[in-house]
Design a protein around this motif. Structure first.
Motif, mmCIF file in Angstrom:
data_model
loop_
_atom_site.group_PDB
_atom_site.id
_atom_site.type_symbol
_atom_site.label_atom_id
_atom_site.label_comp_id
_atom_site.label_asym_id
_atom_site.label_seq_id
_atom_site.Cartn_x
_atom_site.Cartn_y
_atom_site.Cartn_z
ATOM 1 N N GLY A 128 55.270 40.924 34.690
ATOM 2 C CA GLY A 128 54.879 42.079 35.494
ATOM 3 C C GLY A 128 55.761 43.261 35.122
ATOM 4 N N LEU A 129 55.845 44.247 36.012
ATOM 5 C CA LEU A 129 56.649 45.437 35.703
ATOM 6 C C LEU A 129 58.139 45.110 35.733
ATOM 7 C CD1 LEU A 129 54.769 48.271 37.628
ATOM 8 C CD2 LEU A 129 55.188 48.184 35.163
ATOM 9 N N ILE A 164 46.691 45.835 44.548
ATOM 10 C CA ILE A 164 45.295 45.507 44.850
ATOM 11 C C ILE A 164 45.330 44.286 45.751
ATOM 12 C CG2 ILE A 164 43.107 44.743 43.841
ATOM 13 C CD1 ILE A 164 44.401 46.148 41.191
ATOM 14 N N GLN A 221 44.619 40.920 47.412
ATOM 15 C CA GLN A 221 43.984 39.672 46.960
ATOM 16 C C GLN A 221 43.800 38.746 48.167
ATOM 17 O OE1 GLN A 221 46.341 39.689 42.654
ATOM 18 N NE2 GLN A 221 46.424 37.885 43.946
ATOM 19 N N ALA A 237 45.951 41.809 34.150
ATOM 20 C CA ALA A 237 46.434 43.195 34.134
ATOM 21 C C ALA A 237 45.319 44.190 33.794
ATOM 22 C CB ALA A 237 47.579 43.329 33.133
ATOM 23 N N ARG A 289 48.607 34.209 42.106
ATOM 24 C CA ARG A 289 49.614 35.230 42.394
ATOM 25 C C ARG A 289 49.143 36.630 42.035
ATOM 26 N NH1 ARG A 289 54.751 34.612 43.434
ATOM 27 N NH2 ARG A 289 55.258 36.558 42.376
ATOM 28 N N SER A 290 48.301 36.710 41.006
ATOM 29 C CA SER A 290 47.933 38.048 40.519
ATOM 30 C C SER A 290 46.608 37.970 39.782
ATOM 31 C CB SER A 290 49.011 38.569 39.558
ATOM 32 O OG SER A 290 49.120 37.689 38.460
ATOM 33 N N ILE A 291 46.003 39.135 39.565
ATOM 34 C CA ILE A 291 44.820 39.187 38.707
ATOM 35 C C ILE A 291 45.276 39.625 37.313
ATOM 36 C CG2 ILE A 291 43.165 39.539 40.552
ATOM 37 C CD1 ILE A 291 43.140 42.525 39.937
ATOM 38 N N GLY A 333 52.206 46.500 34.358
ATOM 39 C CA GLY A 333 53.095 45.537 33.716
ATOM 40 C C GLY A 333 52.299 44.560 32.870
ATOM 41 N N GLN A 334 53.002 43.543 32.381
ATOM 42 C CA GLN A 334 52.361 42.592 31.470
ATOM 43 C C GLN A 334 52.136 41.261 32.150
ATOM 44 O OE1 GLN A 334 54.403 42.939 27.432
ATOM 45 N NE2 GLN A 334 56.026 42.767 28.923
ATOM 46 N N GLU A 335 51.308 40.457 31.502
ATOM 47 C CA GLU A 335 51.121 39.078 31.950
ATOM 48 C C GLU A 335 52.497 38.417 31.999
ATOM 49 O OE1 GLU A 335 48.452 37.326 33.047
ATOM 50 O OE2 GLU A 335 47.542 39.315 33.011
ATOM 51 N N VAL A 340 51.924 50.059 39.467
ATOM 52 C CA VAL A 340 50.848 49.196 39.956
ATOM 53 C C VAL A 340 51.301 47.751 39.775
ATOM 54 C CG1 VAL A 340 48.406 48.608 39.806
ATOM 55 C CG2 VAL A 340 49.165 50.924 39.192
ATOM 56 N N ASP A 341 51.652 47.111 40.870
ATOM 57 C CA ASP A 341 52.060 45.703 40.814
ATOM 58 C C ASP A 341 52.132 45.193 42.249
ATOM 59 O OD1 ASP A 341 52.788 43.260 39.800
ATOM 60 O OD2 ASP A 341 54.332 44.079 38.486
ATOM 61 N N ASN A 342 51.948 43.882 42.384
ATOM 62 C CA ASN A 342 51.991 43.318 43.738
ATOM 63 C C ASN A 342 53.433 42.954 44.082
ATOM 64 O OD1 ASN A 342 51.843 41.416 41.724
ATOM 65 N ND2 ASN A 342 50.656 39.944 42.892
HETATM 66 C C1 SAM Z 1 49.725 39.055 35.753
HETATM 67 S S1 SAM Z 1 50.549 40.359 36.594
HETATM 68 C C2 SAM Z 1 52.161 39.651 36.706
HETATM 69 C C3 SAM Z 1 53.175 39.977 37.746
HETATM 70 C C4 SAM Z 1 53.021 39.733 39.191
HETATM 71 N N1 SAM Z 1 53.889 40.677 39.912
HETATM 72 C C5 SAM Z 1 53.338 38.309 39.715
HETATM 73 O O1 SAM Z 1 53.880 38.241 40.813
HETATM 74 O O2 SAM Z 1 53.015 37.327 39.100
HETATM 75 C C6 SAM Z 1 50.566 41.564 35.309
HETATM 76 C C7 SAM Z 1 50.258 42.972 35.726
HETATM 77 O O3 SAM Z 1 48.926 43.062 36.228
HETATM 78 C C8 SAM Z 1 48.865 44.024 37.285
HETATM 79 N N2 SAM Z 1 48.411 43.336 38.490
HETATM 80 C C9 SAM Z 1 47.931 42.079 38.565
HETATM 81 N N3 SAM Z 1 47.566 41.773 39.824
HETATM 82 C C10 SAM Z 1 47.795 42.874 40.572
HETATM 83 C C11 SAM Z 1 47.598 43.196 41.957
HETATM 84 N N4 SAM Z 1 47.081 42.331 42.820
HETATM 85 N N5 SAM Z 1 47.958 44.430 42.366
HETATM 86 C C12 SAM Z 1 48.456 45.322 41.499
HETATM 87 N N6 SAM Z 1 48.669 45.086 40.190
HETATM 88 C C13 SAM Z 1 48.330 43.875 39.724
HETATM 89 C C14 SAM Z 1 50.251 44.620 37.397
HETATM 90 O O4 SAM Z 1 50.354 45.807 36.656
HETATM 91 C C15 SAM Z 1 51.143 43.512 36.823
HETATM 92 O O5 SAM Z 1 52.368 44.016 36.353
#
Ligand code: SAM
Length: 206
Positions: A164-165, A179, A181, A190, A186-188, A159-161, A136-138
């Motif tokens: 990510g993975l 998921i 957005q 975790a 960039r992301s929500i 993955g982690q803040e 699960v990661d973008n």
């Molecule tokens: C803060 S995100 C960091 C990495 C991200 N790939 C980036 O580009 O910044 C930490 C984790 O939250 C989960 N996550 C956060 N946003 C997501 C999304 N839109 N879709 C899927 N997983 C997400 C994933 O497991 C990811 O590894």
């Protein structure tokens, strides 16, 4: 009676049992006597912890949750709490054994948590059990979770803040989901991602 649980968090539990005590070995005499301020659903009020776990074990769902743990990410506890709420089979901590339990708010006591020192050993466990890994990661080839295939038995790997993975974790997965957005971030968070994915699995299978 205290209005805080073991972690100091406020609770809204129940007081001492009023009237004649109920029969049943699930009941804990101390809780009946003193009240139950734990963060449990009403069905489990006054129950012993081992009886609650045994009851949960009779109806756990087919999905597992896994989290890479290299940096002591605070989100891990929140993901464990959601895994408990959505009745995951097991939570897998991949990487460092110690993880920050604060966000779990003691829900981890009711949840099976297994540690794997690295991605290779986690993958070996999944292969042996026949449980496909869904990352699960973008990332580039990820399929939006609402359109993705979510097998009844699977493990969602988060993955982690920050990083990510890891590349190794992404390579170990048989599919990648994300998921969708709409804003500029960039992301929500975790743990928020964990809740969305677990909810979607339950929507289809529970
Ligand atoms: C803060 S995100 C960091 C990495 C991200 N790939 C980036 O580009 O910044 C930490 C984790 O939250 C989960 N996550 C956060 N946003 C997501 C999304 N839109 N879709 C899927 N997983 C997400 C994933 O497991 C990811 O590894």
């Amino acid at each position: 009676m205290s209005n805080a649980d073991e972690t100091g968090a406020p609770t809204h539990g129940v007081g001492p049992w009023a009237g004649e005590w109920p029969d049943g070995e699930q009941y804990d005499p101390e809780l009946l006597r003193d009240g139950d301020t734990r963060n449990v659903i009403d069905r489990y009020r006054y129950w012993r912890m081992d009886k609650i776990i045994a009851d949960l074990d009779t109806r756990r769902h087919g999905f597992h949750v896994a989290i890479e743990n290299w940096q002591h990410d605070m989100n891990i506890g929140s993901i464990v709490r959601s895994a408990n709420a959505f009745l995951a089979d097991t939570v897998h901590i991949v990487g460092r054994r110690r993880w920050n339990r604060r966000g779990a708010m003691v829900t981890d006591r009711y949840q099976h948590v297994v540690h794997h020192p690295d991605v290779a050993s986690f993958r070996a466990w999944c292969d042996a059990e026949g449980v496909p890994i869904i990352a699960v990661d973008n990332v580039g080839d990820a399929v939006p979770v609402d359109r993705a295939e979510l097998p009844e038995r699977c493990v969602f790997l988060f993955g982690q803040e920050g990083p990510g993975l890891s590349e190794e974790a992404l390579a170990a997965a048989s599919s990648h989901i994300e998921i969708t957005q709409y804003g500029s971030t960039r992301s929500i968070n975790a743990s928020a991602a964990g809740a969305v994915v677990m909810y979607e699995w339950c929507r289809r299978w529970a």
